[in-house]
Design a protein around this motif. Structure first.
Motif, mmCIF file in Angstrom:
data_model
loop_
_atom_site.group_PDB
_atom_site.id
_atom_site.type_symbol
_atom_site.label_atom_id
_atom_site.label_comp_id
_atom_site.label_asym_id
_atom_site.label_seq_id
_atom_site.Cartn_x
_atom_site.Cartn_y
_atom_site.Cartn_z
ATOM 1 N N LEU A 233 -0.355 -2.664 -4.913
ATOM 2 C CA LEU A 233 0.448 -3.471 -5.829
ATOM 3 C C LEU A 233 0.774 -4.808 -5.178
ATOM 4 N N THR B 290 2.826 8.887 -4.091
ATOM 5 C CA THR B 290 1.395 8.841 -4.354
ATOM 6 C C THR B 290 0.784 10.214 -4.090
ATOM 7 N N LEU C 247 -0.589 -4.694 -10.648
ATOM 8 C CA LEU C 247 -1.159 -3.444 -10.149
ATOM 9 C C LEU C 247 -2.641 -3.676 -9.873
ATOM 10 N N GLU D 294 -4.513 -1.019 -13.907
ATOM 11 C CA GLU D 294 -5.040 -1.990 -12.954
ATOM 12 C C GLU D 294 -5.297 -3.323 -13.644
ATOM 13 N N GLN E 47 -4.628 -1.280 -7.735
ATOM 14 C CA GLN E 47 -5.351 0.000 -7.659
ATOM 15 C C GLN E 47 -4.398 1.149 -7.939
ATOM 16 N N LYS E 48 -4.780 1.978 -8.905
ATOM 17 C CA LYS E 48 -3.979 3.160 -9.235
ATOM 18 C C LYS E 48 -4.380 4.322 -8.340
ATOM 19 N N PRO E 49 -3.413 5.167 -7.980
ATOM 20 C CA PRO E 49 -3.772 6.384 -7.249
ATOM 21 C C PRO E 49 -4.347 7.422 -8.200
ATOM 22 N N THR F 156 -5.385 5.079 -2.488
ATOM 23 C CA THR F 156 -4.168 4.334 -2.174
ATOM 24 C C THR F 156 -3.724 3.491 -3.360
ATOM 25 N N ARG F 157 -2.446 3.538 -3.649
ATOM 26 C CA ARG F 157 -1.880 2.647 -4.666
ATOM 27 C C ARG F 157 -1.708 1.260 -4.042
ATOM 28 N N TYR G 266 0.845 -1.187 0.000
ATOM 29 C CA TYR G 266 0.000 0.000 0.000
ATOM 30 C C TYR G 266 0.885 1.243 0.000
ATOM 31 N N GLY H 40 2.623 7.995 -8.057
ATOM 32 C CA GLY H 40 2.779 6.547 -8.064
ATOM 33 C C GLY H 40 3.300 6.021 -9.388
#
Length: 259
Positions: free
Chosen positions: A234, A226, A162, A208, A164-166, A231-232, A141, A170
């Motif tokens: 990975l 970020t 990946l 994602e 979730q992208k911010p 939240t990013r 995170y 990031g």
């Protein structure tokens, strides 16, 4: 356990096809990085994202200063030398123990067809999980302001997804073939140029659900801070070429806060 077809978009990523494997290997060999867009199905991606949100309270957060070589400081060089210059890394992490037993990540990680694909692309005979209970599957995170500082990997390859992208930031950036670790050529001058912003880095575009294979032993790389409230997230899928390998207790304390 879910069928692999529910986790991997096999129409876009026919991992059992030898021609597809050969194309992937050629790309990785040429550029040091392979991105497979839309590797996870939409359903698997949504499930893993939800798991990440539900288990975020268990994440171990740490911020550390390190040099790009991930080695102890060398007193033979001054503190501002490329060998010793410090950068910052900060992130949260949940370990293999916190990954649910029915998670698509666990099914994917354990699936022999997926390991066979990785072996074909990475030129490995076999791949094994870590012997310790923490290191095989990790979900990272990065909240607002968190980043991964410039560094070289100690391992020969990294496998990531990946999730979730911010909203912004990031970004994964890298400079390929900056050193030759096997020959002991550390290229301090080139590292200084990157740290000083005098040498351009390549951005790596990932979305994602994408699978990324990256050879970071000789490629200097980072993830920028970020930005925003999203939240990013990975996933790192970690394997070994030999069985019964465990991350050292000191490394586990550093990365996970426990052994």
């Amino acid at each position: 356990m879910q069928p692999l077809a529910h986790i991997i978009d096999l129409s876009a990523n026919p991992i059992g096809d030898t021609a597809f494997q050969a194309r992937c290997k050629a790309t990785l060999d040429t550029s040091g990085v392979l991105v497979l867009p839309g590797f996870l199905t939409a359903a698997a991606l949504a499930t893993v994202r939800l798991e990440g949100a539900e288990h975020s309270h268990a994440a171990f957060y740490a911020a550390s200063k390190h040099n790009v070589y991930l080695k102890p400081q060398d007193e033979a060089f001054p503190a501002d030398h490329a060998r010793n210059r410090l950068v910052i890394s900060s992130k949260g992490c949940i370990t293999d123990e916190e990954i649910p037993a029915q998670s698509p990540l666990r099914t994917l990680y354990d699936a022999q067809p997926f390991r066979d694909f990785l072996c074909a692309v990475l030129e490995e005979k076999r791949l094994y999980p870590y012997a310790d209970r923490l290191s095989s599957i990790n979900l990272h995170y990065a909240h607002r302001g968190q980043e991964l500082g410039w560094h070289f990997d100690n391992s020969s390859f990294a496998i990531t997804l990946l999730i979730q992208k911010p909203q912004a930031g990031g970004r994964f950036e890298y400079v390929e073939n900056l050193r030759d670790a096997d020959c002991g050529e550390m290229n301090y001058a080139g590292v200084s140029e990157v740290l000083d912003g005098e040498r351009a880095a390549k951005p790596l575009t990932m979305e994602e659900g994408d699978l990324v294979l990256f050879r970071g032993r000789n490629a200097m790389h980072r993830v920028t801070q970020t930005e925003g409230d999203t939240t990013r997230m990975l996933v790192v899928l970690a394997y070994n070429a030999q069985p019964d390998i465990a991350l050292s207790e000191s490394a586990r304390m550093t990365f996970y806060g426990r052994v």
